[in-house]
Design a protein around this motif. Structure first.
Motif, PDB file in Angstrom:
ATOM      1  N   LYS A  33       9.484 -96.298-158.771  1.00  0.00           N
ATOM      2  CA  LYS A  33       8.967 -97.642-158.389  1.00  0.00           C
ATOM      3  C   LYS A  33       9.183 -98.236-156.886  1.00  0.00           C
ATOM      4  O   LYS A  33       8.316 -98.888-156.448  1.00  0.00           O
ATOM      5  N   ALA A  34      10.105 -97.386-156.222  1.00  0.00           N
ATOM      6  CA  ALA A  34      10.268 -97.501-154.812  1.00  0.00           C
ATOM      7  C   ALA A  34       9.384 -97.027-153.878  1.00  0.00           C
ATOM      8  O   ALA A  34       8.625 -97.528-153.093  1.00  0.00           O
ATOM      9  N   VAL A  35       8.785 -95.900-154.601  1.00  0.00           N
ATOM     10  CA  VAL A  35       7.355 -95.116-153.944  1.00  0.00           C
ATOM     11  C   VAL A  35       6.265 -96.337-154.004  1.00  0.00           C
ATOM     12  O   VAL A  35       5.502 -96.745-153.173  1.00  0.00           O
ATOM     13  N   MET A  36       6.231 -96.610-155.404  1.00  0.00           N
ATOM     14  CA  MET A  36       4.873 -97.289-155.566  1.00  0.00           C
ATOM     15  C   MET A  36       4.893 -98.775-154.646  1.00  0.00           C
ATOM     16  O   MET A  36       3.897 -99.219-154.269  1.00  0.00           O
ATOM     17  N   ASN A  37       6.016 -99.355-154.603  1.00  0.00           N
ATOM     18  CA  ASN A  37       6.168-100.524-153.776  1.00  0.00           C
ATOM     19  C   ASN A  37       5.785-100.286-152.388  1.00  0.00           C
ATOM     20  O   ASN A  37       4.996-101.188-151.792  1.00  0.00           O
ATOM     21  N   GLU A  38       6.163 -99.156-152.056  1.00  0.00           N
ATOM     22  CA  GLU A  38       5.865 -99.019-150.560  1.00  0.00           C
ATOM     23  C   GLU A  38       4.340 -98.848-150.354  1.00  0.00           C
ATOM     24  O   GLU A  38       3.781 -98.996-149.326  1.00  0.00           O
ATOM     25  N   ASP A  61       7.789 -87.719-160.626  1.00  0.00           N
ATOM     26  CA  ASP A  61       7.745 -88.984-159.714  1.00  0.00           C
ATOM     27  C   ASP A  61       6.263 -89.341-159.365  1.00  0.00           C
ATOM     28  O   ASP A  61       5.759 -90.573-159.804  1.00  0.00           O
ATOM     29  N   ALA A  62       5.487 -88.368-159.223  1.00  0.00           N
ATOM     30  CA  ALA A  62       4.013 -88.475-158.895  1.00  0.00           C
ATOM     31  C   ALA A  62       3.362 -89.247-160.096  1.00  0.00           C
ATOM     32  O   ALA A  62       2.564 -90.296-159.694  1.00  0.00           O
ATOM     33  N   LEU A  63       3.706 -88.878-161.335  1.00  0.00           N
ATOM     34  CA  LEU A  63       2.844 -89.371-162.424  1.00  0.00           C
ATOM     35  C   LEU A  63       3.187 -90.595-162.717  1.00  0.00           C
ATOM     36  O   LEU A  63       2.393 -91.443-163.184  1.00  0.00           O
ATOM     37  N   ALA A  64       4.642 -90.806-162.513  1.00  0.00           N
ATOM     38  CA  ALA A  64       5.273 -92.356-162.635  1.00  0.00           C
ATOM     39  C   ALA A  64       4.439 -93.348-161.704  1.00  0.00           C
ATOM     40  O   ALA A  64       4.153 -94.360-162.169  1.00  0.00           O
ATOM     41  N   VAL A  65       4.227 -92.829-160.728  1.00  0.00           N
ATOM     42  CA  VAL A  65       3.786 -93.491-159.325  1.00  0.00           C
ATOM     43  C   VAL A  65       2.314 -93.948-159.927  1.00  0.00           C
ATOM     44  O   VAL A  65       1.690 -95.090-159.826  1.00  0.00           O
ATOM     45  N   ALA A  66       1.726 -92.782-160.535  1.00  0.00           N
ATOM     46  CA  ALA A  66       0.061 -93.011-160.892  1.00  0.00           C
ATOM     47  C   ALA A  66       0.117 -94.106-161.913  1.00  0.00           C
ATOM     48  O   ALA A  66      -0.879 -94.988-161.787  1.00  0.00           O
ATOM     49  N   ARG A  67       0.881 -94.102-163.051  1.00  0.00           N
ATOM     50  CA  ARG A  67       1.287 -95.140-163.839  1.00  0.00           C
ATOM     51  C   ARG A  67       1.241 -96.465-163.643  1.00  0.00           C
ATOM     52  O   ARG A  67       0.605 -97.230-164.032  1.00  0.00           O
ATOM     53  N   MET A  68       2.314 -96.507-162.609  1.00  0.00           N
ATOM     54  CA  MET A  68       2.423 -98.015-162.160  1.00  0.00           C
ATOM     55  C   MET A  68       1.505 -98.452-161.262  1.00  0.00           C
ATOM     56  O   MET A  68       0.954 -99.727-161.324  1.00  0.00           O
ATOM     57  N   LEU A 182       2.726 -89.944-143.887  1.00  0.00           N
ATOM     58  CA  LEU A 182       3.758 -90.659-144.237  1.00  0.00           C
ATOM     59  C   LEU A 182       4.676 -89.918-145.227  1.00  0.00           C
ATOM     60  O   LEU A 182       4.178 -89.402-146.436  1.00  0.00           O
ATOM     61  N   THR A 183       5.932 -89.643-145.119  1.00  0.00           N
ATOM     62  CA  THR A 183       6.846 -89.217-145.932  1.00  0.00           C
ATOM     63  C   THR A 183       7.887 -90.233-146.351  1.00  0.00           C
ATOM     64  O   THR A 183       8.591 -90.811-145.562  1.00  0.00           O
ATOM     65  N   LEU A 184       7.836 -90.536-147.790  1.00  0.00           N
ATOM     66  CA  LEU A 184       8.935 -91.470-148.268  1.00  0.00           C
ATOM     67  C   LEU A 184       9.940 -90.509-148.971  1.00  0.00           C
ATOM     68  O   LEU A 184       9.744 -90.073-150.168  1.00  0.00           O
ATOM     69  N   SER A 185      11.015 -90.572-148.208  1.00  0.00           N
ATOM     70  CA  SER A 185      11.948 -89.684-148.597  1.00  0.00           C
ATOM     71  C   SER A 185      13.122 -90.532-149.155  1.00  0.00           C
ATOM     72  O   SER A 185      13.356 -91.684-148.956  1.00  0.00           O
ATOM     73  N   LEU A 207      12.973 -93.849-145.135  1.00  0.00           N
ATOM     74  CA  LEU A 207      13.789 -93.799-146.479  1.00  0.00           C
ATOM     75  C   LEU A 207      13.654 -94.761-147.413  1.00  0.00           C
ATOM     76  O   LEU A 207      13.936 -96.078-147.148  1.00  0.00           O
ATOM     77  N   LEU A 208      13.811 -94.222-148.606  1.00  0.00           N
ATOM     78  CA  LEU A 208      13.879 -95.431-149.821  1.00  0.00           C
ATOM     79  C   LEU A 208      15.116 -95.266-150.383  1.00  0.00           C
ATOM     80  O   LEU A 208      15.672 -94.425-150.929  1.00  0.00           O
TER      81      LEU A 208
END
Length: 502
Positions: A33-38, A61-68, A182-185, A207-208
């Motif tokens: 969710k933090a990645v998706m929001n960014e 993580d990537a699959l969850a971001v895709a769903r969101m 961009l790296t979202l760490s 940093l997230l």
């Protein structure tokens, strides 16, 4: 702020799961969710998103971001690489959840991969491998990385660019590492993010905060830290009302030669601007007029030679000796530096030509007083310890040298590192490219020398010194621009830096 080696990051995840009674899939959901929001904050719904997921938790993580993102009506296409048909449990569960979102186009690659068209208007999300990767990429995954890197799309990596190790990449193949824009760490930076050769791989780093256990973080030990402003504030000593110039120490700076008087002026002015009670500047006679007129507050001590440092100084009346800026490399100067090091009974701050002289006379390194501080840039350090293949190897050599000499090494760079005799490494976040100008290191020598004179221990003097030096450079850059800065500007902004911290 701690920087955890990747082998400990999983421990922190486990600690969070156990102590906060949160399921691993829910922690993954929080991170995603933090990645998706960014992503949503940076790119609108009209931006096509192409997601490359691996079989582990980074892929989850990537699959969850895709769903969101699909739920928010983004144009999302996902490629899940499952060549061994063995997904991690959380990755498998997020695959099931994603399949329920009809709008998202999903392809699972078990055998052959038919690459999609990646255009410059697209955002590629790299979720192939994260911090759990234990060996360089090869074969099909290396080919996928090359394909992504060859595209014109903007690349966003989740946690870290796939293929990049968290610490050592000495033997890694750079062509097999994602080049992220961009790296979202998650939560903490990785050590490899701080090395200059990896800048083109990690791009911008953000940093997230995903709520990993603070208690767990405190309990996990590490040798690597990123200094925070609050730490520096806490270490700056208040000044007593009844203090006097003797309270804040007497520093000796041995610097300058004929034609290099500016180095001595910069170091001495920085020392005075950083709180030393008294500063004596030892210079060759021909530099007298320049020094006396440039810094009337300094006590001038003349060498017997008119042009350079030729005779070592009695240090009984001083708390610290700063030596090296602008000394030159004459034969007499070399002899004087070695004798000065051998006879000195107080801590030294050793820089520039003094370091280069020691690098050619390595047996004298062990005469350096314990608790001294060496301030080399990478090339100067390589002369001292041998050439390194990358920044990680150089850092390890610095740890070994600091331990052997019982000294502190300030390894200068974009994230200057203070390396202690017990092999702790403190990275500094302040400073900017505008400080890449002649004389900047001379200023740092003066700042650190002043702090040692005032009674700060070597670790404090080094850490506070590089932080304040970088902060003064940042303040100067904001007002003057990076290209317009000179080393003297850093000195002029030291008072504002101290004011900001106190």
């Amino acid at each position: 702020m701690k920087i955890l080696p990747c082998i400990y990051i999983k421990q922190l995840d486990v600690w969070t799961i156990e102590k906060e009674s949160i399921a691993s899939i829910d922690l993954m959901e929080r991170a995603s969710k933090a990645v998706m929001n960014e992503i949503v904050a940076r790119w609108g719904v009209n931006t096509p998103i192409r997601i490359f997921a691996g079989p582990g938790n980074n892929g989850g993580d990537a699959l969850a971001v895709a769903r969101m993102l699909g739920e928010k009506e983004y144009d999302v296409e996902v490629f899940l690489f499952n060549t061994k048909e063995n997904l991690s449990p959380d990755c498998a569960l997020n695959k099931e959840r994603l399949l329920a979102i009809e709008k998202v186009k999903f392809t699972e690659i078990v055998n052959k991969f038919n690459p999609p068209a990646l255009t410059e208007d697209m955002v590629v999300i790299d979720g192939l491998f994260g911090s759990g990767l234990s060996k360089p990429l090869s074969g099909g995954f290396a080919a996928v990385v090359k394909f992504i890197n060859a595209s014109a799309a903007t690349v966003v990596s989740i946690d870290m660019p796939s293929g990049l190790m968290g610490e050592e990449n000495t033997y890694n193949i750079r062509a097999h590492i994602i080049r992220a824009d961009l790296t979202l760490s998650f939560q903490l930076p990785k050590l490899s993010f701080l090395f200059p050769e990896n800048e083109e791989l990690v791009g911008e780093v953000k940093l997230l905060d995903i709520g990993l256990s603070k208690e767990g973080l405190e309990k996990i030990d590490t040798d690597y830290y990123l200094t925070k402003e609050t730490e520096i504030r806490e270490r700056i000593k208040p000044r007593d009302r009844f203090s006097h110039k003797g309270t804040f120490g007497h520093a000796l700076i041995i610097a300058g030669s004929y034609g290099m008087a500016g180095a001595s002026v910069l170091a001495a002015r920085a020392c005075l601007r950083s709180g030393a009670g008294l500063v004596t500047l030892h210079v060759p006679g021909r530099n007298n007029v320049i020094v006396q007129t440039s810094i009337p507050e300094v006590i001038v001590q003349h060498d017997i030679h008119e042009n350079y440092f030729a005779v070592p100084v009695d240090t009984d009346d001083f708390q610290v000796v700063g030596i090296g800026p602008g000394l030159g490399r004459s034969e007499e100067t070399e002899t004087a530096v070695l004798e000065q090091v051998r006879s000195c009974q107080v801590p030294m701050v050793i820089d520039a030509d003094a370091l280069n002289i020691l690098s050619e006379n390595k047996k004298h390194l062990h005469y350096i007083p314990e608790g001294s501080i060496l301030t080399p840039h990478p090339k100067e350090f390589d002369r001292l310890a041998g050439k390194s293949r990358d920044s990680y190897e150089r850092l390890m050599k610095a740890c070994d040298l600091a331990a052997a000499l019982k000294c502190y090494i300030v390894l200068k760079g974009a994230y200057t590192a203070v390396v202690t005799p017990d092999k702790k490494c403190y990275f500094n976040p302040t400073g900017n490219p505008g400080m890449s100008t002649g004389g900047s290191g001379d200023v740092l020598t003066g700042v650190i020398t002043a702090l040692l004179a005032q009674g700060y221990n070597p670790e404090e003097a080094a850490r506070i010194g590089i932080y304040v030096h970088g902060l003064a450079g940042d303040l100067a850059a904001r007002e003057l621009s990076m290209p317009g800065m000179i080393a003297g500007d850093i000195v002029e902004f030291l008072p504002k830096a101290w004011l900001k911290l106190t």
